[in-house]
Design a protein around this motif. Structure first.
Motif, PDB file in Angstrom:
ATOM      1  N   GLU A 111       0.830  -1.200   0.000  1.00 22.84           N
ATOM      2  CA  GLU A 111       0.000   0.000   0.000  1.00 22.84           C
ATOM      3  C   GLU A 111       0.869   1.257   0.000  1.00 22.84           C
ATOM      4  O   GLU A 111       0.588   2.228  -0.710  1.00 22.84           O
ATOM      5  N   LYS A 113       3.830   1.536  -1.223  1.00 27.07           N
ATOM      6  CA  LYS A 113       4.401   1.641  -2.572  1.00 27.07           C
ATOM      7  C   LYS A 113       3.431   2.340  -3.519  1.00 27.07           C
ATOM      8  O   LYS A 113       3.831   3.220  -4.294  1.00 27.07           O
ATOM      9  N   GLN A 114       2.155   1.961  -3.448  1.00 28.57           N
ATOM     10  CA  GLN A 114       1.153   2.581  -4.317  1.00 28.57           C
ATOM     11  C   GLN A 114       1.001   4.067  -4.010  1.00 28.57           C
ATOM     12  O   GLN A 114       0.824   4.887  -4.923  1.00 28.57           O
ATOM     13  N   ARG A 115       1.072   4.432  -2.741  1.00 34.10           N
ATOM     14  CA  ARG A 115       0.992   5.847  -2.382  1.00 34.10           C
ATOM     15  C   ARG A 115       2.182   6.614  -2.951  1.00 34.10           C
ATOM     16  O   ARG A 115       2.028   7.739  -3.442  1.00 34.10           O
ATOM     17  N   LEU A 117       4.039   5.803  -5.584  1.00 32.19           N
ATOM     18  CA  LEU A 117       3.920   5.886  -7.033  1.00 32.19           C
ATOM     19  C   LEU A 117       2.863   6.908  -7.454  1.00 32.19           C
ATOM     20  O   LEU A 117       3.015   7.593  -8.474  1.00 32.19           O
ATOM     21  N   SER A 118       1.794   7.013  -6.647  1.00 33.13           N
ATOM     22  CA  SER A 118       0.772   8.023  -6.916  1.00 33.13           C
ATOM     23  C   SER A 118       1.346   9.431  -6.736  1.00 33.13           C
ATOM     24  O   SER A 118       1.088  10.330  -7.538  1.00 33.13           O
ATOM     25  N   PHE A 119       2.140   9.620  -5.667  1.00 32.52           N
ATOM     26  CA  PHE A 119       2.799  10.912  -5.446  1.00 32.52           C
ATOM     27  C   PHE A 119       3.731  11.252  -6.611  1.00 32.52           C
ATOM     28  O   PHE A 119       3.738  12.384  -7.113  1.00 32.52           O
ATOM     29  N   LYS A 120       4.493  10.276  -7.038  1.00 36.49           N
ATOM     30  CA  LYS A 120       5.432  10.518  -8.133  1.00 36.49           C
ATOM     31  C   LYS A 120       4.702  10.916  -9.414  1.00 36.49           C
ATOM     32  O   LYS A 120       5.126  11.858 -10.110  1.00 36.49           O
ATOM     33  N   LYS A 121       3.606  10.236  -9.698  1.00 41.36           N
ATOM     34  CA  LYS A 121       2.875  10.480 -10.941  1.00 41.36           C
ATOM     35  C   LYS A 121       2.106  11.788 -10.907  1.00 41.36           C
ATOM     36  O   LYS A 121       2.162  12.582 -11.862  1.00 41.36           O
ATOM     37  N   HIS A 122       1.383  12.032  -9.798  1.00 40.20           N
ATOM     38  CA  HIS A 122       0.458  13.161  -9.755  1.00 40.20           C
ATOM     39  C   HIS A 122       1.052  14.444  -9.170  1.00 40.20           C
ATOM     40  O   HIS A 122       0.468  15.523  -9.346  1.00 40.20           O
ATOM     41  N   LYS A 123       2.185  14.342  -8.489  1.00 38.64           N
ATOM     42  CA  LYS A 123       2.789  15.543  -7.907  1.00 38.64           C
ATOM     43  C   LYS A 123       4.199  15.784  -8.438  1.00 38.64           C
ATOM     44  O   LYS A 123       4.485  16.843  -8.988  1.00 38.64           O
ATOM     45  N   GLU A 126       4.335  15.995 -12.368  1.00 39.54           N
ATOM     46  CA  GLU A 126       3.527  17.109 -12.867  1.00 39.54           C
ATOM     47  C   GLU A 126       4.114  18.464 -12.484  1.00 39.54           C
ATOM     48  O   GLU A 126       3.774  19.484 -13.072  1.00 39.54           O
TER      49      GLU A 126
END
Length: 325
Positions: A111, A113-115, A117-123, A126
């Motif tokens: 879980e 790791k998913q957080r 990767l989400s930070f990397k992609k969306h913050k 960007e």
């Protein structure tokens, strides 16, 4: 007489071999007369025993006493071998149990790791230019001192983004005075004020603080070996004032009073550091207090007024008070 002893020894060893082989190939008695002990490790009652084996065990022990030491050692090795299956079952059970715990830990990190990767992609990706600039240097406007409590995360509550606030978190969000010597908190303060030159110091307290409850529960003038108590004693002046001003209130109400009083004492303690006091005097630095009540999700904010505050007298004055709810 000797041939009779040898004959009995051969009989005993034969019986041991039969029992040992039956335990290997699935017989219900896993460890001859000692199966009660072995089965206690694999889910059966510790008091379980093979009733037919009890008398046989007694007879075997009396025969063993008559045998030479060599024969006794051979039989002992057979007994140890016949119990190995039970020990193996115990170790297998232990491994299965710990594998379950490991799987749970892996779920937590999956879980996490998913957080990330989400930070990397969306913050991160960007706003890549901003994060690349942060990799070179940081210029935070705030130094935040908050409690280590897992329910009180300044970045989540107040929306601090990477690079906006230099933070230190400790039990009960305390700032010890200069005379108490070095600590992680004043080390962070020194770096934030003298190197990063932050413009604001914000001390954030919160409701139902365990550190404050520990402070209020401590006996006075007791030399404790507890790291926690040795730390929260930095808030002793706040405790004394809270008990005096809320003497007729409940313990919970006294703790709430102390939660806010300790913030104010920490603001005064900041002024005991000459390099902080000097920057406040020159209006290059402002000192603020904040209180987060997560029972009703509200936030109070105030700013220390240097002109109306006194370190020696424990007197403080505020301005720019606000209540967010």
């Amino acid at each position: 007489m000797v041939w009779q002893i040898r004959s009995r020894a051969r009989t005993v060893m034969s019986r041991m071999a039969v029992l040992s082989s039956s335990s290997i190939y699935g017989d219900s008695f896993h460890c001859s007369p000692f199966s009660g002990l072995t089965n206690s490790f694999v889910g059966f009652s510790r008091n379980w025993a093979n009733p037919n084996a009890t008398q046989w065990s007694k007879n075997m022990e009396s025969h063993l006493r008559l045998l030479p030491s060599v024969k006794r050692n051979q039989i002992s090795r057979l007994k140890a071998s016949s119990c190995s299956l039970g020990l193996a079952q115990e170790l297998t059970s232990y491994k299965v149990e710990n594998m379950g715990k490991t799987d749970g830990d892996q779920d937590l990190f999956a879980e996490m790791k998913q957080r990330f990767l989400s930070f990397k992609k969306h913050k991160y990706l960007e706003d890549l230019e901003h994060f690349q600039a942060l990799a070179e240097a940081q210029y935070p406007k705030f130094m935040v001192i908050a409690c280590a409590d897992s329910r009180v995360c300044p970045s989540s509550i107040l929306g601090f983004q990477p690079g906006e606030a230099f933070m230190i978190r400790n039990v009960a969000n305390l700032v010890p005075p200069l005379e108490h010597g070095p600590s992680e908190t004043n080390a962070a303060l020194e770096f934030a004020v003298n190197t990063l030159e932050v413009e604001n110091i914000l001390v954030i307290g919160h409701s139902t603080c365990g550190g404050i409850q520990a402070l209020m529960s401590m006996q006075d003038d007791v030399d404790s070996r507890s790291f926690l108590e040795k730390w929260v004693i930095n808030g002793k002046s706040a405790k004394l004032r809270a008990k005096a001003e809320a003497a007729h209130s409940s313990f919970d109400q006294q703790c709430r009073h102390c939660e806010k009083e300790s913030i104010n004492r920490s603001l005064l303690n900041l002024l005991t550091y000459p390099w902080i006091r000097e920057r406040v005097r020159k209006e290059l630095l402002s000192i603020h207090g904040g209180y987060y009540d997560f029972l009703n999700c509200s936030f109070e904010k105030w700013t220390l007024d240097l002109m109306g505050s006194s370190i020696e007298g424990g007197r403080y004055s505020f301005k720019d008070q606000a209540f967010w709810y």
